[in-house]
Design a protein around this motif. Structure first.
Motif, short mmCIF file in Angstrom:
data_model
loop_
_atom_site.label_atom_id
_atom_site.label_comp_id
_atom_site.label_asym_id
_atom_site.label_seq_id
_atom_site.Cartn_x
_atom_site.Cartn_y
_atom_site.Cartn_z
N ASP A 243 42.81 32.30 45.26
CA ASP A 243 41.66 31.38 45.30
C ASP A 243 40.95 31.43 43.95
N LEU A 244 40.84 30.28 43.29
CA LEU A 244 40.19 30.20 41.99
C LEU A 244 38.92 29.37 42.06
N SER A 245 38.20 29.48 43.17
CA SER A 245 36.98 28.69 43.34
C SER A 245 35.75 29.36 42.75
N ALA A 246 35.89 30.62 42.28
CA ALA A 246 34.75 31.33 41.69
C ALA A 246 34.64 31.02 40.20
N GLU A 247 33.41 30.92 39.70
CA GLU A 247 33.22 30.67 38.27
C GLU A 247 33.45 31.91 37.44
N ARG A 248 33.18 33.09 38.01
CA ARG A 248 33.36 34.33 37.25
C ARG A 248 34.30 35.27 38.02
N VAL A 249 35.24 35.86 37.29
CA VAL A 249 36.17 36.84 37.83
C VAL A 249 36.02 38.11 37.03
N VAL A 250 35.95 39.24 37.70
CA VAL A 250 35.91 40.54 37.01
C VAL A 250 37.28 41.20 37.16
N VAL A 251 37.84 41.64 36.04
CA VAL A 251 39.10 42.38 36.04
C VAL A 251 38.77 43.82 35.65
N VAL A 252 39.08 44.76 36.51
CA VAL A 252 38.79 46.17 36.26
C VAL A 252 40.03 46.81 35.63
N GLY A 253 39.88 47.27 34.38
CA GLY A 253 41.00 47.88 33.67
C GLY A 253 41.26 47.17 32.36
N THR A 254 41.87 47.89 31.40
CA THR A 254 42.11 47.30 30.08
C THR A 254 43.56 47.44 29.64
N GLY A 255 44.47 47.57 30.57
CA GLY A 255 45.88 47.60 30.19
C GLY A 255 46.38 46.21 29.84
N ASN A 256 47.63 46.13 29.43
CA ASN A 256 48.20 44.83 29.08
C ASN A 256 48.20 43.86 30.25
N VAL A 257 48.39 44.39 31.47
CA VAL A 257 48.37 43.52 32.64
C VAL A 257 47.00 42.89 32.81
N ALA A 258 45.93 43.67 32.58
CA ALA A 258 44.57 43.13 32.69
C ALA A 258 44.37 41.99 31.71
N LEU A 259 44.84 42.16 30.47
CA LEU A 259 44.68 41.10 29.48
C LEU A 259 45.57 39.90 29.79
N ALA A 283 49.46 24.12 39.43
CA ALA A 283 48.63 23.11 40.09
C ALA A 283 47.25 23.68 40.43
N ARG A 284 47.22 24.92 40.87
CA ARG A 284 45.93 25.53 41.22
C ARG A 284 45.11 25.81 39.96
N LEU A 285 45.74 26.19 38.87
CA LEU A 285 45.01 26.42 37.62
C LEU A 285 44.40 25.13 37.09
N ARG A 286 45.06 24.01 37.34
CA ARG A 286 44.53 22.72 36.86
C ARG A 286 43.20 22.39 37.56
N SER A 287 43.04 22.87 38.78
CA SER A 287 41.79 22.60 39.51
C SER A 287 40.88 23.82 39.57
N SER A 288 41.20 24.84 38.79
CA SER A 288 40.43 26.09 38.81
C SER A 288 38.99 25.88 38.36
N LYS A 289 38.09 26.61 39.01
CA LYS A 289 36.68 26.61 38.61
C LYS A 289 36.31 27.82 37.76
N VAL A 290 37.29 28.67 37.46
CA VAL A 290 37.01 29.88 36.69
C VAL A 290 36.63 29.51 35.26
N ARG A 291 35.47 29.98 34.84
CA ARG A 291 35.02 29.74 33.47
C ARG A 291 34.90 31.04 32.66
N GLU A 292 34.81 32.16 33.36
CA GLU A 292 34.61 33.42 32.64
C GLU A 292 35.35 34.54 33.36
#
Length: 489
Positions: A243-259, A283-292
């Motif tokens: 689900d990409l309906s959130a404007e902000r997503v937090v990724v915990v971790g700094t490995g290559n997978v996180a980036l 298709a879902r990324l085209r309608s994504s609301k994620v901005r940050e």
């Protein structure tokens, strides 16, 4: 004109073995091997023969003078590795030649060594390096098994779709699928009958479970393990839509997978068209609301887990910001080197988390900040994280836990829950049963690290065979063309 190794280096040392002047380091017998972000060409020694570029399985090596755009910096990165080294002191004939190590013959098979029947479980890098070793250096017959209907493992379902050169190593592995001494079985669950039907079994099943963070709210809806997101955009058959309906997503971790996740979620969807990205994910990324996307790092910029090439790729897109909430961050960037120095010149700001994300799409690196709790009643609403002035609430509709992986128990094998691995000695669980890759050593090292790992495991298997410790099962078996692939119902 010297050659240079670039971002997609897999570090499996295929280039090292073909270089006529030994100008690529670290080599597998040097202490740095397996610990550096990549391998490096010595520009003072390279004779511009191009043998390394021809041998590279991931198209990572180019003439340094031909590098442009984001790749141009790799000319300097390669040269930087050799800064301060006394090349003349290492020379044997002329300054252009390094001293060669004496030849070693670490594995010698008896002249009457009989062909073995070996099962390899897993078609990712560790399994395929084991297959390559067995087929090229012994007369073994190999049955290659994967529970999924498509071969590739980590290459197919773990490498980011916008890294086509890295995925290309899958073509190198796939050439063994049609080998006359290999039988490929896809869509098949490995069971205890393997040991009864083969002289030895190698399990190369990876590490697929997420490492738990141990913070309140970790299991709230909207909190996802990294493997779920990576599997989704790579089209893994077990992955659910994200689900990409959130404007902000937090990724915990700094490995290559996180980036990787941060880069894909904030990319222009048009730039991903034509890649191996799953069509449903595109298709879902085209309608994504994620901005940050906020990448939450427990340590400072000098100690981040990502590699320099991965950070360079993300920074080159121009939408990367450093949250300057802690004075230690700026000091580490301005006075540091290597990873920290790469952040110089990037925008820095003290992010006001009570405000919505700005227009456009961006990635925020927030160092010296750990999650204390994931907040929300019935689903994720935010992350409470540490900071120099106390805890701060970061509103977010999704959290991705990218703090590492761990192996899952393999039926019939011992398991260490503390390390998430199968206990072994040089890959040997017991004579006849072996492990390779992350289930053997834990989730460390990239694609190339599995080559030496698999070789060690195959070496233990052959030692047991030579010493008579295997229960050899003699039977008539006809190989040749592989039988029809059997799918799971």
């Amino acid at each position: 004109m010297a050659f240079a190794i670039t971002q997609t280096c897999c570090a499996d040392a295929s280039c090292v073995s073909v270089c006529p002047v030994n100008c690529i380091h670290p080599t597998p017998d040097e202490p740095d091997f397996g610990t550096t972000d990549m391998l490096y060409v010595d520009p003072a020694t390279c004779i511009d023969c191009g043998a390394c570029a021809d041998a590279c399985p991931v198209d990572a090596i180019f003439p340094a003078g031909d590098l442009t755009g984001p790749l141009k910096v790799y000319e300097e990165i390669n040269a930087e590795y050799y800064a301060g080294r006394d090349i003349l002191a290492e020379a044997t004939v002329a300054p252009n030649f390094h001293r060669w190590s004496p030849p070693e013959f670490g594995r010698v098979l008896p002249s009457d060594f009989a062909a073995l029947d070996v099962a390899v479980v897993g078609t990712g890098p560790a399994g395929m390096y084991a297959v390559e070793d067995l087929l090229l250096h012994t007369g073994s017959r190999v049955t290659l098994i994967d529970r999924l209907a498509t071969a590739g493992g980590l290459i197919r379902y773990g490498v980011a779709p916008d890294h086509p050169s890295t995925k290309k190593i899958g073509e190198t592995f796939a050439r063994f699928h049609d080998h006359p001494r290999l039988r490929l079985r896809l869509g098949v669950e490995a069971g205890p009958e393997l040991a009864a039907r083969h002289d030895a079994v190698i399990y190369a099943v990876g590490a697929t479970e997420a490492r738990r963070l141990g913070v309140p709210g970790e299991d709230l809806p909207g909190s996802l393990p990294a493997a779920a997101v990576v599997g989704w955009y790579n089209g893994h058959p077990d992955a659910a839509p994200v689900d990409l309906s959130a404007e902000r997503v937090v990724v915990v971790g700094t490995g290559n997978v996180a980036l990787d996740i941060a880069r894909i979620l904030t990319a222009d969807p048009g730039s991903l068209a034509g890649t191996s990205l799953a069509p449903a994910a595109l298709a879902r990324l085209r309608s994504s609301k994620v901005r940050e996307v906020v990448v939450l790092a427990r340590r400072g910029p000098e100690d981040a887990a990502y590699t320099r090439p991965e950070l360079l790729e993300l920074a080159a897109r121009g939408n990367l910001v450093v949250d300057a909430h802690d004075p230690r961050i700026g000091a580490a960037i301005d006075g540091g080197d290597e990873k920290a120095a790469l952040l110089r010149g990037l925008p820095r700001e003290v992010v006001e988390w009570s405000a919505p994300p700005p227009d456009g799409r961006r990635v925020v690196l927030r160092f010296h900040s750990s999650p204390v709790a994931f907040t929300g009643d019935t689903e994720i609403r935010g992350v409470r994280a540490t900071g120099p002035a106390g805890e701060v609430e970061i509103p977010a509709g999704r959290v991705v836990r990218a703090a590492g992986f761990r192996g899952a128990p393999v039926p019939g094998l011992p398991f260490d829950p503390g390390t998430g691995t199968v206990p072994n000695t040089a890959g040997r669980v017991e004579p006849g049963t072996y492990v390779a890759g992350w289930i053997k050593r834990g989730p460390s090292g990239g694609i190339g690290a599995n080559k030496a790992c698999a070789r060690e495991t195959v070496g233990s298997l052959l030692e047991d065979a030579i010493a008579g410790r295997l229960r050899i099962r003699r039977r008539a078996r006809i190989f040749g063309r592989a039988p029809a692939v059997r799918q799971r119902s």
